[in-house]
Design a protein around this motif. Structure first.
Motif, PDB file in Angstrom:
ATOM      1  N   HIS A 155       0.832  -1.204   0.000  1.00  0.00           N
ATOM      2  CA  HIS A 155       0.000   0.000   0.000  1.00  0.00           C
ATOM      3  C   HIS A 155       0.867   1.255   0.000  1.00  0.00           C
ATOM      4  N   ILE A 156       0.370   2.299  -0.677  1.00  0.00           N
ATOM      5  CA  ILE A 156       1.017   3.607  -0.718  1.00  0.00           C
ATOM      6  C   ILE A 156       0.081   4.618  -0.077  1.00  0.00           C
ATOM      7  N   VAL A 157       0.620   5.381   0.861  1.00  0.00           N
ATOM      8  CA  VAL A 157      -0.176   6.379   1.577  1.00  0.00           C
ATOM      9  C   VAL A 157       0.511   7.734   1.450  1.00  0.00           C
ATOM     10  N   LEU A 158      -0.251   8.757   1.101  1.00  0.00           N
ATOM     11  CA  LEU A 158       0.238  10.130   1.029  1.00  0.00           C
ATOM     12  C   LEU A 158      -0.505  10.948   2.072  1.00  0.00           C
ATOM     13  N   TRP A 159       0.250  11.729   2.847  1.00  0.00           N
ATOM     14  CA  TRP A 159      -0.391  12.456   3.947  1.00  0.00           C
ATOM     15  C   TRP A 159       0.333  13.758   4.237  1.00  0.00           C
ATOM     16  N   SER A 160      -0.455  14.767   4.535  1.00  0.00           N
ATOM     17  CA  SER A 160       0.057  16.020   5.064  1.00  0.00           C
ATOM     18  C   SER A 160      -1.073  16.640   5.878  1.00  0.00           C
ATOM     19  N   ARG A 161      -0.846  17.846   6.325  1.00  0.00           N
ATOM     20  CA  ARG A 161      -1.899  18.604   7.006  1.00  0.00           C
ATOM     21  C   ARG A 161      -2.108  19.901   6.249  1.00  0.00           C
ATOM     22  N   PRO A 162      -3.346  20.404   6.183  1.00  0.00           N
ATOM     23  CA  PRO A 162      -3.598  21.629   5.422  1.00  0.00           C
ATOM     24  C   PRO A 162      -2.662  22.761   5.850  1.00  0.00           C
ATOM     25  N   GLY A 163      -1.963  23.326   4.869  1.00  0.00           N
ATOM     26  CA  GLY A 163      -1.070  24.438   5.136  1.00  0.00           C
ATOM     27  C   GLY A 163       0.299  24.053   5.646  1.00  0.00           C
ATOM     28  N   ALA A 164       0.550  22.767   5.857  1.00  0.00           N
ATOM     29  CA  ALA A 164       1.839  22.328   6.392  1.00  0.00           C
ATOM     30  C   ALA A 164       2.860  22.157   5.266  1.00  0.00           C
ATOM     31  N   PRO A 165       4.109  22.565   5.487  1.00  0.00           N
ATOM     32  CA  PRO A 165       5.129  22.472   4.425  1.00  0.00           C
ATOM     33  C   PRO A 165       5.854  21.131   4.409  1.00  0.00           C
ATOM     34  N   PHE A 166       5.111  20.046   4.466  1.00  0.00           N
ATOM     35  CA  PHE A 166       5.709  18.720   4.353  1.00  0.00           C
ATOM     36  C   PHE A 166       4.739  17.794   3.651  1.00  0.00           C
ATOM     37  N   LEU A 167       5.295  16.712   3.085  1.00  0.00           N
ATOM     38  CA  LEU A 167       4.487  15.658   2.489  1.00  0.00           C
ATOM     39  C   LEU A 167       5.088  14.315   2.898  1.00  0.00           C
ATOM     40  N   CYS A 168       4.270  13.465   3.476  1.00  0.00           N
ATOM     41  CA  CYS A 168       4.703  12.121   3.819  1.00  0.00           C
ATOM     42  C   CYS A 168       4.390  11.175   2.667  1.00  0.00           C
ATOM     43  N   VAL A 169       5.405  10.473   2.202  1.00  0.00           N
ATOM     44  CA  VAL A 169       5.266   9.449   1.167  1.00  0.00           C
ATOM     45  C   VAL A 169       5.506   8.119   1.874  1.00  0.00           C
ATOM     46  N   GLU A 170       4.429   7.402   2.171  1.00  0.00           N
ATOM     47  CA  GLU A 170       4.484   6.252   3.066  1.00  0.00           C
ATOM     48  C   GLU A 170       4.247   4.947   2.313  1.00  0.00           C
ATOM     49  N   ASN A 171       4.855   3.901   2.828  1.00  0.00           N
ATOM     50  CA  ASN A 171       4.617   2.546   2.312  1.00  0.00           C
ATOM     51  C   ASN A 171       4.241   1.652   3.477  1.00  0.00           C
ATOM     52  N   TRP A 172       3.111   0.957   3.355  1.00  0.00           N
ATOM     53  CA  TRP A 172       2.567   0.119   4.419  1.00  0.00           C
ATOM     54  C   TRP A 172       2.364  -1.299   3.895  1.00  0.00           C
ATOM     55  N   THR A 173       2.486  -2.277   4.797  1.00  0.00           N
ATOM     56  CA  THR A 173       2.071  -3.638   4.456  1.00  0.00           C
ATOM     57  C   THR A 173       0.648  -3.906   4.916  1.00  0.00           C
ATOM     58  N   GLY A 174       0.149  -3.136   5.858  1.00  0.00           N
ATOM     59  CA  GLY A 174      -1.215  -3.285   6.364  1.00  0.00           C
ATOM     60  C   GLY A 174      -1.895  -1.938   6.382  1.00  0.00           C
ATOM     61  N   TYR A 175      -3.087  -1.879   6.974  1.00  0.00           N
ATOM     62  CA  TYR A 175      -3.778  -0.589   7.084  1.00  0.00           C
ATOM     63  C   TYR A 175      -4.746  -0.636   8.253  1.00  0.00           C
ATOM     64  N   GLY A 176      -5.425   0.482   8.512  1.00  0.00           N
ATOM     65  CA  GLY A 176      -6.288   0.608   9.679  1.00  0.00           C
ATOM     66  C   GLY A 176      -7.468  -0.346   9.664  1.00  0.00           C
ATOM     67  N   ASP A 177      -8.031  -0.553  10.845  1.00  0.00           N
ATOM     68  CA  ASP A 177      -9.197  -1.436  10.962  1.00  0.00           C
ATOM     69  C   ASP A 177     -10.341  -0.951  10.080  1.00  0.00           C
ATOM     70  N   PRO A 178     -11.053  -1.862   9.427  1.00  0.00           N
ATOM     71  CA  PRO A 178     -12.274  -1.472   8.712  1.00  0.00           C
ATOM     72  C   PRO A 178     -13.370  -1.074   9.708  1.00  0.00           C
ATOM     73  N   VAL A 179     -14.283  -0.252   9.249  1.00  0.00           N
ATOM     74  CA  VAL A 179     -15.445   0.106  10.072  1.00  0.00           C
ATOM     75  C   VAL A 179     -16.175  -1.177  10.475  1.00  0.00           C
ATOM     76  N   GLY A 180     -16.460  -1.301  11.760  1.00  0.00           N
ATOM     77  CA  GLY A 180     -17.206  -2.456  12.248  1.00  0.00           C
ATOM     78  C   GLY A 180     -16.359  -3.682  12.546  1.00  0.00           C
ATOM     79  N   PHE A 181     -15.046  -3.611  12.335  1.00  0.00           N
ATOM     80  CA  PHE A 181     -14.202  -4.781  12.574  1.00  0.00           C
ATOM     81  C   PHE A 181     -14.113  -5.082  14.061  1.00  0.00           C
TER      82      PHE A 181
END
Length: 296
Positions: free
Chosen positions: A241-267
């Motif tokens: 999995h590839i995840v891209l993340w920042s915060r509005p107005g923040a001068p950074f960009l996270c370029v992330e690589n994951w093997t898993g991800y967050g719990d699904p809704v209702g898990f």
């Protein structure tokens, strides 16, 4: 002993912290490429994600019917790693299970990191070892934050270019960081994702089961040639999995690589039943690798 390891190769410099085995500095000549923590935006640089990526439901995980307090991205980033070897341009470090980790994750493990600096590149190799006698579920992720912009210009002059065409929509992240079945469109045209101040107004962009094993975080185009003047290329092995993340107005960009991800809704299942978890048999090893390269 210092709590920070310094690496050098040619005109490049890098820094690694023993706490969390966190990559905290990368410079090539006069170019500082990694984000410097700022509490006003984000107070980390490149945390390691283990033994989960993303949120667990209510910050808890269940193993054999017992509930453990296992929160966002796990615990590796808060643990001090043991220095194994170091040279001028490389370092190896290890985290083993201990009373603090077993209180959150009741498995015997080794998490081994090797970082290697090259004149224009930085490589991270990880080996996850099941040191116990029962199958061990885990997820692992890399979460580096890069300066945005890193080569001049405005943030709107930058883009992500995937190696392969990806879906032009991503999962909607529900309250609590859980993954819903809903999806929303993103500004992806072909292989190129345009970046702007609005890109991360809602939440991270999670490209699950990505086709690409590489991408480029590209800077402004040269007005004469039309080519991007500089880019940070990312090549990976052992990540889904590839995840891209920042915060509005923040001068950074996270370029992330994951093997898993967050719990699904209702898990509500066991940690081992969580989607995209890797299961290692006793003595088995999981290997993951990423290389970051500054290119002109």
């Amino acid at each position: 002993m210092s709590d920070r390891i310094e690496l050098s190769a040619g005109n490049a410099r890098a820094g690694i912290a023993l706490r969390g085995a966190e990559w905290i500095d990368w410079r090539v000549g006069a170019d500082a490429l990694l984000w410097t923590p700022d509490a006003a935006f984000w107070d980390e640089t490149a945390p390691l994600l283990f033994p989960v990526c993303g949120w667990t439901r209510d910050g808890r995980a269940t193993v054999n019917g017992v509930v453990y307090p296992l929160g966002l991205h796990g615990f590796a980033r808060a643990q001090t790693f043991e220095l194994q070897q170091r040279g001028g341009d490389f370092v190896t470090m290890t985290l083993r299970d201990n009373p603090a980790t077993r209180a959150q994750y009741p498995f015997a493990f080794e998490l081994n990191l090797e970082y290697r600096l090259m004149p224009f590149a930085f490589e991270a190799r990880s080996r996850v070892v099941n040191a116990g006698r029962v199958p061990m579920p885990y997820a692992f992720g890399l979460h580096p934050g890069f300066r945005w912009p890193f080569a001049g210009g405005d943030i709107e002059d930058y883009a992500i270019v995937f190696d392969e065409e990806e879906r032009a929509d991503v999962p909607v992240i529900a309250p609590g960081g859980l993954f819903s079945d809903q999806r929303r469109p993103v500004a992806l045209e072909g292989r190129e994702l345009a970046l702007s101040s609005d890109t991360f107004a809602r939440e991270a962009l999670c490209f699950l089961d990505a086709r690409s094993h590489g991408l480029a975080f590209v800077g402004p185009r040269n007005r004469v040639s039309g080519r991007h003047a500089r880019k940070i290329g990312v090549r990976t092995e052992g990540f889904e999995h590839i995840v891209l993340w920042s915060r509005p107005g923040a001068p950074f960009l996270c370029v992330e690589n994951w093997t898993g991800y967050g719990d699904p809704v209702g898990f509500t299942g066991e940690l081992a039943e969580k989607p995209s978890m890797i299961s290692l048999a006793p003595g088995e090893v999981g290997e993951h690798r990423a290389t970051y390269r500054l290119e002109s």
